[in-house]
Scaffold this motif. Sequence first.
Motif, PDB file in Angstrom:
ATOM      1  N   LEU A  53       0.830  -1.209   0.000  1.00  0.00           N
ATOM      2  CA  LEU A  53       0.000   0.000   0.000  1.00  0.00           C
ATOM      3  C   LEU A  53       0.867   1.263   0.000  1.00  0.00           C
ATOM      4  CD1 LEU A  53      -2.830  -1.092   2.442  1.00  0.00           C
ATOM      5  CD2 LEU A  53      -3.105  -0.467   0.025  1.00  0.00           C
ATOM      6  N   GLU A  54       1.942   1.233   0.776  1.00  0.00           N
ATOM      7  CA  GLU A  54       2.846   2.385   0.800  1.00  0.00           C
ATOM      8  C   GLU A  54       3.549   2.561  -0.543  1.00  0.00           C
ATOM      9  OE1 GLU A  54       6.638   3.968   3.327  1.00  0.00           O
ATOM     10  OE2 GLU A  54       4.954   3.107   4.438  1.00  0.00           O
ATOM     11  N   VAL A  55       3.929   1.466  -1.174  1.00  0.00           N
ATOM     12  CA  VAL A  55       4.549   1.540  -2.505  1.00  0.00           C
ATOM     13  C   VAL A  55       3.549   2.143  -3.500  1.00  0.00           C
ATOM     14  CG1 VAL A  55       5.490   0.197  -4.435  1.00  0.00           C
ATOM     15  CG2 VAL A  55       6.214  -0.305  -2.086  1.00  0.00           C
ATOM     16  N   HIS A  56       2.297   1.685  -3.456  1.00  0.00           N
ATOM     17  CA  HIS A  56       1.266   2.275  -4.332  1.00  0.00           C
ATOM     18  C   HIS A  56       1.197   3.790  -4.128  1.00  0.00           C
ATOM     19  CE1 HIS A  56      -0.970  -0.732  -6.623  1.00  0.00           C
ATOM     20  NE2 HIS A  56      -0.923  -1.555  -5.592  1.00  0.00           N
ATOM     21  N   ARG A  60       2.248   6.642  -6.840  1.00  0.00           N
ATOM     22  CA  ARG A  60       1.219   7.604  -7.233  1.00  0.00           C
ATOM     23  C   ARG A  60       1.727   9.043  -7.063  1.00  0.00           C
ATOM     24  NH1 ARG A  60      -2.743   5.292  -4.727  1.00  0.00           N
ATOM     25  NH2 ARG A  60      -2.382   6.351  -2.763  1.00  0.00           N
ATOM     26  N   ASN A  61       2.622   9.250  -6.095  1.00  0.00           N
ATOM     27  CA  ASN A  61       3.178  10.580  -5.836  1.00  0.00           C
ATOM     28  C   ASN A  61       4.452  10.853  -6.623  1.00  0.00           C
ATOM     29  OD1 ASN A  61       1.144  11.357  -4.059  1.00  0.00           O
ATOM     30  ND2 ASN A  61       2.167  10.380  -2.335  1.00  0.00           N
ATOM     31  N   GLY A  62       4.778   9.987  -7.602  1.00  0.00           N
ATOM     32  CA  GLY A  62       5.872  10.265  -8.515  1.00  0.00           C
ATOM     33  C   GLY A  62       7.157   9.483  -8.305  1.00  0.00           C
ATOM     34  N   MET A  63       7.225   8.645  -7.296  1.00  0.00           N
ATOM     35  CA  MET A  63       8.429   7.862  -7.038  1.00  0.00           C
ATOM     36  C   MET A  63       8.445   6.636  -7.966  1.00  0.00           C
ATOM     37  SD  MET A  63       9.641   6.493  -3.268  1.00  0.00           S
ATOM     38  CE  MET A  63       9.751   8.092  -2.507  1.00  0.00           C
ATOM     39  N   SER A  64       9.625   6.191  -8.338  1.00  0.00           N
ATOM     40  CA  SER A  64       9.714   4.963  -9.145  1.00  0.00           C
ATOM     41  C   SER A  64       9.395   3.769  -8.252  1.00  0.00           C
ATOM     42  CB  SER A  64      11.116   4.807  -9.736  1.00  0.00           C
ATOM     43  OG  SER A  64      12.041   4.449  -8.724  1.00  0.00           O
ATOM     44  N   GLU A  65       8.999   2.658  -8.868  1.00  0.00           N
ATOM     45  CA  GLU A  65       8.684   1.447  -8.103  1.00  0.00           C
ATOM     46  C   GLU A  65       9.890   1.003  -7.275  1.00  0.00           C
ATOM     47  OE1 GLU A  65       7.923  -3.255  -8.996  1.00  0.00           O
ATOM     48  OE2 GLU A  65       7.013  -1.832 -10.390  1.00  0.00           O
TER      49      GLU A  65
END
Length: 82
Positions: A53-56, A60-65
């Motif tokens: 969930l934190e990765v999602h 969503r806020n612009g960080m790469s996976e």
Amino acid sequence: MKLPIIRQFYQNQTPENLEATLEVLESFSEFRNISEEELNVAGELITNICGALEVHANVRNGMSEKDALNSFAQKVMGSIDK
């Protein structure tokens, strides 16, 4: 916490599915007749789902996976070291 599992949850599940599963696992873990082993498994799954969930949210806020996964891992490791 296992990053490959978090990555798979992130890649294959929507945040809504993860939230629903999290609610079920939290409810299950509050049942007083579960064994220590069952509680440990539920806890590990909860941690991995929260990570996904934190990765999602970070993606969503612009960080790469990759950066989002590493950020969560560092956050968990930092809290363990304290």
